[in-house]
Design a protein around this motif. Sequence first.
Motif, PDB file in Angstrom:
ATOM      1  N   ARG A  71      27.204  34.160  46.434  1.00 55.24           N
ATOM      2  CA  ARG A  71      27.108  35.604  46.679  1.00 55.24           C
ATOM      3  C   ARG A  71      28.312  36.151  47.451  1.00 55.24           C
ATOM      4  NH1 ARG A  71      22.576  37.770  44.969  1.00 55.24           N
ATOM      5  NH2 ARG A  71      20.733  36.461  44.633  1.00 55.24           N
ATOM      6  N   GLU A  72      29.057  35.275  48.121  1.00 55.46           N
ATOM      7  CA  GLU A  72      30.219  35.734  48.890  1.00 55.46           C
ATOM      8  C   GLU A  72      31.420  35.835  47.941  1.00 55.46           C
ATOM      9  OE1 GLU A  72      29.470  32.763  52.468  1.00 55.46           O
ATOM     10  OE2 GLU A  72      28.549  32.394  50.535  1.00 55.46           O
ATOM     11  N   VAL A  73      31.638  37.010  47.367  1.00 63.72           N
ATOM     12  CA  VAL A  73      32.636  37.152  46.297  1.00 63.72           C
ATOM     13  C   VAL A  73      33.937  37.802  46.752  1.00 63.72           C
ATOM     14  CG1 VAL A  73      30.817  37.277  44.574  1.00 63.72           C
ATOM     15  CG2 VAL A  73      31.676  39.388  45.593  1.00 63.72           C
ATOM     16  N   LYS A  74      33.984  38.333  47.948  1.00 67.31           N
ATOM     17  CA  LYS A  74      35.159  39.063  48.396  1.00 67.31           C
ATOM     18  C   LYS A  74      36.389  38.157  48.420  1.00 67.31           C
ATOM     19  CE  LYS A  74      36.824  42.136  52.058  1.00 67.31           C
ATOM     20  NZ  LYS A  74      36.506  42.776  53.363  1.00 67.31           N
ATOM     21  N   GLY A  75      37.452  38.594  47.742  1.00 67.92           N
ATOM     22  CA  GLY A  75      38.709  37.863  47.750  1.00 67.92           C
ATOM     23  C   GLY A  75      38.769  36.692  46.793  1.00 67.92           C
ATOM     24  N   LEU A  76      37.723  36.451  46.011  1.00 63.21           N
ATOM     25  CA  LEU A  76      37.717  35.322  45.083  1.00 63.21           C
ATOM     26  C   LEU A  76      38.187  35.758  43.703  1.00 63.21           C
ATOM     27  CD1 LEU A  76      34.336  33.555  45.967  1.00 63.21           C
ATOM     28  CD2 LEU A  76      36.621  33.070  46.862  1.00 63.21           C
ATOM     29  N   ARG A  77      38.782  34.830  42.994  1.00 63.95           N
ATOM     30  CA  ARG A  77      39.245  35.105  41.640  1.00 63.95           C
ATOM     31  C   ARG A  77      38.874  33.931  40.734  1.00 63.95           C
ATOM     32  NH1 ARG A  77      43.369  33.080  44.577  1.00 63.95           N
ATOM     33  NH2 ARG A  77      44.576  31.389  43.624  1.00 63.95           N
ATOM     34  N   PRO A  78      38.670  34.183  39.459  1.00 60.63           N
ATOM     35  CA  PRO A  78      38.343  33.090  38.532  1.00 60.63           C
ATOM     36  C   PRO A  78      39.409  31.992  38.560  1.00 60.63           C
ATOM     37  CG  PRO A  78      37.963  35.211  37.493  1.00 60.63           C
ATOM     38  CD  PRO A  78      38.646  35.498  38.802  1.00 60.63           C
ATOM     39  N   GLY A  79      38.965  30.762  38.582  1.00 62.49           N
ATOM     40  CA  GLY A  79      39.877  29.623  38.612  1.00 62.49           C
ATOM     41  C   GLY A  79      40.225  29.148  40.004  1.00 62.49           C
ATOM     42  N   GLN A  80      39.842  29.910  41.033  1.00 59.24           N
ATOM     43  CA  GLN A  80      40.156  29.531  42.412  1.00 59.24           C
ATOM     44  C   GLN A  80      39.265  28.361  42.848  1.00 59.24           C
ATOM     45  OE1 GLN A  80      39.937  32.780  45.181  1.00 59.24           O
ATOM     46  NE2 GLN A  80      40.011  31.467  46.983  1.00 59.24           N
ATOM     47  N   THR A  81      39.857  27.434  43.584  1.00 62.93           N
ATOM     48  CA  THR A  81      39.113  26.292  44.113  1.00 62.93           C
ATOM     49  C   THR A  81      38.539  26.635  45.480  1.00 62.93           C
ATOM     50  OG1 THR A  81      40.610  24.775  42.955  1.00 62.93           O
ATOM     51  CG2 THR A  81      39.233  23.845  44.687  1.00 62.93           C
ATOM     52  N   VAL A  82      37.275  26.292  45.682  1.00 62.64           N
ATOM     53  CA  VAL A  82      36.616  26.572  46.953  1.00 62.64           C
ATOM     54  C   VAL A  82      35.823  25.346  47.392  1.00 62.64           C
ATOM     55  CG1 VAL A  82      36.416  29.062  46.554  1.00 62.64           C
ATOM     56  CG2 VAL A  82      34.581  27.541  45.783  1.00 62.64           C
ATOM     57  N   VAL A  83      35.593  25.262  48.698  1.00 64.72           N
ATOM     58  CA  VAL A  83      34.690  24.242  49.232  1.00 64.72           C
ATOM     59  C   VAL A  83      33.397  24.956  49.602  1.00 64.72           C
ATOM     60  CG1 VAL A  83      34.270  22.565  51.054  1.00 64.72           C
ATOM     61  CG2 VAL A  83      36.564  22.800  50.087  1.00 64.72           C
ATOM     62  N   CYS A  84      32.300  24.528  49.012  1.00 62.01           N
ATOM     63  CA  CYS A  84      31.028  25.220  49.222  1.00 62.01           C
ATOM     64  C   CYS A  84      29.915  24.217  49.506  1.00 62.01           C
ATOM     65  CB  CYS A  84      30.689  26.077  48.008  1.00 62.01           C
ATOM     66  SG  CYS A  84      30.629  25.157  46.446  1.00 62.01           S
ATOM     67  N   GLN A  85      28.826  24.737  50.031  1.00 59.10           N
ATOM     68  CA  GLN A  85      27.696  23.891  50.411  1.00 59.10           C
ATOM     69  C   GLN A  85      26.433  24.357  49.697  1.00 59.10           C
ATOM     70  OE1 GLN A  85      26.773  23.757  54.694  1.00 59.10           O
ATOM     71  NE2 GLN A  85      26.353  21.587  54.450  1.00 59.10           N
ATOM     72  N   VAL A  86      25.681  23.415  49.160  1.00 58.14           N
ATOM     73  CA  VAL A  86      24.404  23.736  48.525  1.00 58.14           C
ATOM     74  C   VAL A  86      23.422  24.137  49.618  1.00 58.14           C
ATOM     75  CG1 VAL A  86      22.522  22.869  47.093  1.00 58.14           C
ATOM     76  CG2 VAL A  86      24.865  22.096  46.670  1.00 58.14           C
ATOM     77  N   THR A  87      22.800  25.298  49.468  1.00 56.39           N
ATOM     78  CA  THR A  87      21.937  25.829  50.529  1.00 56.39           C
ATOM     79  C   THR A  87      20.452  25.733  50.227  1.00 56.39           C
ATOM     80  OG1 THR A  87      22.104  28.065  49.605  1.00 56.39           O
ATOM     81  CG2 THR A  87      23.721  27.435  51.290  1.00 56.39           C
ATOM     82  N   GLY A  88      20.091  25.312  49.021  1.00 63.25           N
ATOM     83  CA  GLY A  88      18.673  25.236  48.696  1.00 63.25           C
ATOM     84  C   GLY A  88      18.431  24.513  47.394  1.00 63.25           C
TER      85      GLY A  88
END
Length: 346
Positions: A71-88
Motif C-alpha cells: 500500500r505504500e506506493v509513494k515514490g515507487l516505480r515499476p521494476g524498482q527493487t524493494v526490501v519488504c516484510q510480509v505482515t499477515g
Amino acid sequence: MQGRVVILGTLSGREAAALMVDGQLEDLLIDTSDTVALAPLAICRGVVDRQMKGQGGVFVRLPNGEKGFLREVKGLRPGQTVVCQVTGGSEAGKAFPVSLRLLFKSRYCIVTPGAPGRNISRRIRDEDIREELSALADATMEGSDMGLIVRSACEGADTTEIAEDIAGMRALAEAVTVDLEGEPELLVDAPTPHEAAWREWADPVPDEVVHGDMEEHGVLEAVEALCQPRVELSGGGHMMIEPTRALIAIDVNTGNDTSPAASLKANIAAARDLPRQLRLRGLGGQLVVDFAPMPKKDRAVLEQQLRGAFKGEAAETSLAGWTPLGNYELQRKRDRIALTSLMEAP
C-alpha cells in the motif's frame, strides 16, 4: 495446571508452541512452512510490478513466483527493487500483504529502519533501569539512523547479553536493507514457533517451560474446540464465530438464562473472550458482531469492555462502532494463518 506455562512440541506433525495461563490456552504458534510459501514476518527482496488504480497499492513480485500487495506506493516505480516484510496471512490465490516498514525483532529489542528514535518499553517502570538501558541503547546504536525499541524482557537481564542482542539485530538490519541487487529472494525467514515463543513470551517470565506432548497438557483438546464455531461463555451463554469470504460473523446468545441482565452478561463475557478467540483462531479482516438484544443505554458499558479487552492485543484492531441495524463492526489485522486451514492441510 496453574500459572504461566510454555509448552514446546508438535501439533499434527508440525512444530508448535502453546502458552497456557492457569490451564487455559492463551496463545498458539504453529509452523506454516508446508502450507504457505511465505509466513508473516518474513523479509524479502521484491520487485515492484504494476500499480492497481483505485485500490491504493501496487503488486510486488516475491520469491518463488509469489505476489505481494504493497500500500505504500509513494515514490515507487515499476521494476524498482524493494526490501519488504510480509505482515499477515493470505488466502490461496491472493497476494501476501507486505510493507516497507521493516521490523527486526529479537528477544530484547526491535530494530526499526526508517523509524529513528530510542524507546524503552513502558512496562519497565524503574527509572534507574530505564536510564541504564537508554545509555546501553545509545552506545550500541551509535552512528546508526535506525530506530530501536528496548523490550520489557530486558528488565533483569544481563546487560552484556542485551548489548550483544542489539548489536546482532543492528548488523542484520544494516545488511538486509542494502541488499537491493538481484531477483526476488527470501532474505530473512520467519521465526519458527519455538523461536517465536522464546522471543515473545519472555515477559512475564514463564513459571515452567515444558518440552513434550501437546495432548498431555490439554492443548489438543483446546485446538479441537477452536476448530468449532461454538464458544461457551461464562454464565451459560455462548457465541458462534463463523468466517465467510467477505467477513467474520459473530452471534452472541444468552442460552437458558432469561433474567433481565442475561443479555448484558452474555455480551460482556463475549467481549472479554473475543480477542483471545480471534488470536487463537488466526482470524482477521472485517468482523460483524450480533450481540444479544439489550437496551441502548447498556451500549456504553459494553463498548468500554471491548476497548479494554482489545487494548493489549498485538494485532492492530479498529473498533468501528454500531450499525443502523444494531450490529457492532470492527476490523482486525490479519496477522496469522487461519487455524482451520492449518489443521485441514495434509
